[in-house]
Structures are given as structure tokens and as C-alpha cells.
Design an enzyme around this catalytic site. Structure first.
Site, PDB file in Angstrom:
ATOM      1  N   CYS A   3      52.589  47.803  35.249  1.00 56.48           N
ATOM      2  CA  CYS A   3      51.894  46.527  35.522  1.00 56.48           C
ATOM      3  C   CYS A   3      50.775  46.378  34.500  1.00 56.48           C
ATOM      4  O   CYS A   3      50.824  47.000  33.433  1.00 56.48           O
ATOM      5  CB  CYS A   3      51.425  46.446  36.971  1.00 56.48           C
ATOM      6  SG  CYS A   3      50.177  47.650  37.454  1.00 56.48           S
ATOM      7  N   ARG A   9      49.750  47.105  41.579  1.00 52.69           N
ATOM      8  CA  ARG A   9      51.185  47.002  41.837  1.00 52.69           C
ATOM      9  C   ARG A   9      51.971  48.259  41.470  1.00 52.69           C
ATOM     10  O   ARG A   9      52.734  48.785  42.288  1.00 52.69           O
ATOM     11  CB  ARG A   9      51.765  45.790  41.076  1.00 52.69           C
ATOM     12  CG  ARG A   9      51.301  44.462  41.625  1.00 52.69           C
ATOM     13  CD  ARG A   9      51.589  43.329  40.662  1.00 52.69           C
ATOM     14  NE  ARG A   9      50.781  43.435  39.438  1.00 52.69           N
ATOM     15  CZ  ARG A   9      50.851  42.627  38.405  1.00 52.69           C
ATOM     16  NH1 ARG A   9      51.719  41.644  38.424  1.00 52.69           N
ATOM     17  NH2 ARG A   9      50.060  42.780  37.359  1.00 52.69           N
ATOM     18  N   ASP A 119      50.354  39.198  41.001  1.00 51.91           N
ATOM     19  CA  ASP A 119      49.209  40.079  40.808  1.00 51.91           C
ATOM     20  C   ASP A 119      48.256  39.887  41.986  1.00 51.91           C
ATOM     21  O   ASP A 119      47.706  38.801  42.166  1.00 51.91           O
ATOM     22  CB  ASP A 119      48.527  39.697  39.484  1.00 51.91           C
ATOM     23  CG  ASP A 119      47.366  40.605  39.163  1.00 51.91           C
ATOM     24  OD1 ASP A 119      46.957  41.395  40.037  1.00 51.91           O
ATOM     25  OD2 ASP A 119      46.868  40.516  38.031  1.00 51.91           O
TER      26      ASP A 119
HETATM   27  P1  4NP Z   1      47.713  45.497  38.549  1.00 48.61           P
HETATM   28  O1  4NP Z   1      46.505  44.511  38.953  1.00 48.61           O
HETATM   29  O2  4NP Z   1      48.162  45.038  37.173  1.00 48.61           O
HETATM   30  O3  4NP Z   1      48.709  45.271  39.599  1.00 48.61           O
HETATM   31  O4  4NP Z   1      47.121  46.890  38.530  1.00 48.61           O
HETATM   32  C1  4NP Z   1      45.406  44.268  38.140  1.00 48.61           C
HETATM   33  C2  4NP Z   1      44.378  45.164  38.116  1.00 48.61           C
HETATM   34  C3  4NP Z   1      43.260  44.915  37.334  1.00 48.61           C
HETATM   35  C4  4NP Z   1      43.207  43.765  36.572  1.00 48.61           C
HETATM   36  C5  4NP Z   1      44.248  42.875  36.595  1.00 48.61           C
HETATM   37  C6  4NP Z   1      45.358  43.130  37.371  1.00 48.61           C
HETATM   38  N1  4NP Z   1      42.062  43.509  35.788  1.00 48.61           N
HETATM   39  O5  4NP Z   1      41.990  42.424  35.200  1.00 48.61           O
HETATM   40  O6  4NP Z   1      41.180  44.357  35.699  1.00 48.61           O
END
Ligand code: 4NP
Length: 149
Positions: A3, A9, A119
Site C-alpha cells: 500500500c 491496509r 485508503d
Molecule cells: P496505508 O494508509 O497506505 O493503507 O498504510 C496510509 C497511511 C499513511 C498515509 C497515507 C495512507 N500518509 O499519508 O501518511
């Protein structure tokens, strides 16, 4: 399992798939990565830890890692959570063999639709929905892969 941040995720996807693989008596290796580096070394997001725990999974042994080119060589199959992760992962491939390893995970449950796992980072209520989507996709992926093996 790839991800963006490797805190929401893909840690859930890793925990879910590992558990199913263990239940099936297999010793396949599953890891997760983020295309971004912001959270490297961090635990999964608390909300992912909580939703995993509600479903009997402990994901607190995981720490965020950034995807590297070597991962495309070392793993047989790479599941992207969304189209942006998919594009960024494919862009790191050295050749066709590596790029063809990259799949959209929800194509396991809804073939050919190229749907993204939403997300949940800015959505408190999104984590259970993400868990359910990933549980279904991982269940079907494992069945398919076992039949192919
Ligand atoms: P992930 O979610 O990609 O599912 O781990 C996110 C976690 C952090 C961020 C964006 C999406 N961020 O912008 O820091």
C-alpha cells in the site's frame, strides 16, 4: 502486500493472509511494504491493530518497510491495494517477469474490475470495511493459488 504507508491496509492484508496460510498448513512467506517512506519502522496504525484484534489477529509484530526493487525479484507475487500503488510498483520492475508479478488484490474477489481498497487513513469507520474486503480477497486468492500449486 503493498500500500502507500504500510501502516493501514497492507499490514492487515499481511496478517490476514499469513493466518490463512498457517491454517492451510503451508509455509509460504508473506510480507508487506509501502511505496512511501514516511512511516518506516513504525507499528501498524492503531485502528488496524484494533480491527485485526477484533478478528483474532495480532499484527503488532509488524513494522513499516518501504518497497525496494529487490522485493520485485525476491517475491513470486505482489498484491497492490490500489491503482496508485500498482502503478508505482510496476514502475520499479526491471523487466516483464517482474512487472507481471504485480496484481490488484481485489481482482481476486472481483476479477478484471481493477478496484482499489479504499485508503482508510482519514476515515475512522473504514477499517472494518477494509478488513472484510481483504479477508474475502485473501480467501479466494489462497484457494486459487493452492489449486495452481
Ligand atoms: P496505508 O494508509 O497506505 O493503507 O498504510 C496510509 C497511511 C499513511 C498515509 C497515507 C495512507 N500518509 O499519508 O501518511
Amino acid at each position: 502486500m503493498v500500500c502507500l504507508g504500510n501502516i493501514c491496509r497492507s499490514p492487515l492484508a499481511e496478517g490476514i493472509m499469513k493466518h490463512k496460510i498457517e491454517q492451510a498448513g503451508l509455509d509460504w512467506q508473506v510480507e508487506s511494504r509501502g511505496t512511501g517512506s514516511w512511516h518506516v519502522g513504525n507499528l501498524p496504525d492503531k485502528r488496524s491493530i484494533v480491527v485485526a484484534r477484533l478478528h483474532g489477529l495480532d499484527i503488532t509484530d509488524q513494522r513499516s518497510q518501504q518497497l525496494e526493487k529487490a522485493d520485485l525479484q525476491n517475491f513470486d507475487l505482489i498484491y497492490a491495494m490500489d491503482t496508485s500503488n500498482y502503478r508505482n510498483t510496476v514502475a520499479m520492475a526491471n523487466n516483464e517477469t517482474e512487472s507481471s508479478k504485480v496484481k490488484m488484490i481485489l481482482n481476486e474477489s472481483e476479477p478484471g474490475m481493477n478496484k482499489s481498497v479504499p485508503d482508510p487513513y482519514y476515515d475512522e469507520d473504514g477499517f472494518e470495511q477494509v478488513y472484510q474486503m481483504l479477508d474475502k480477497a485473501c480467501e479466494l486468492a489462497l484457494k486459487r493459488l493452492i489449486n495452481k500449486a
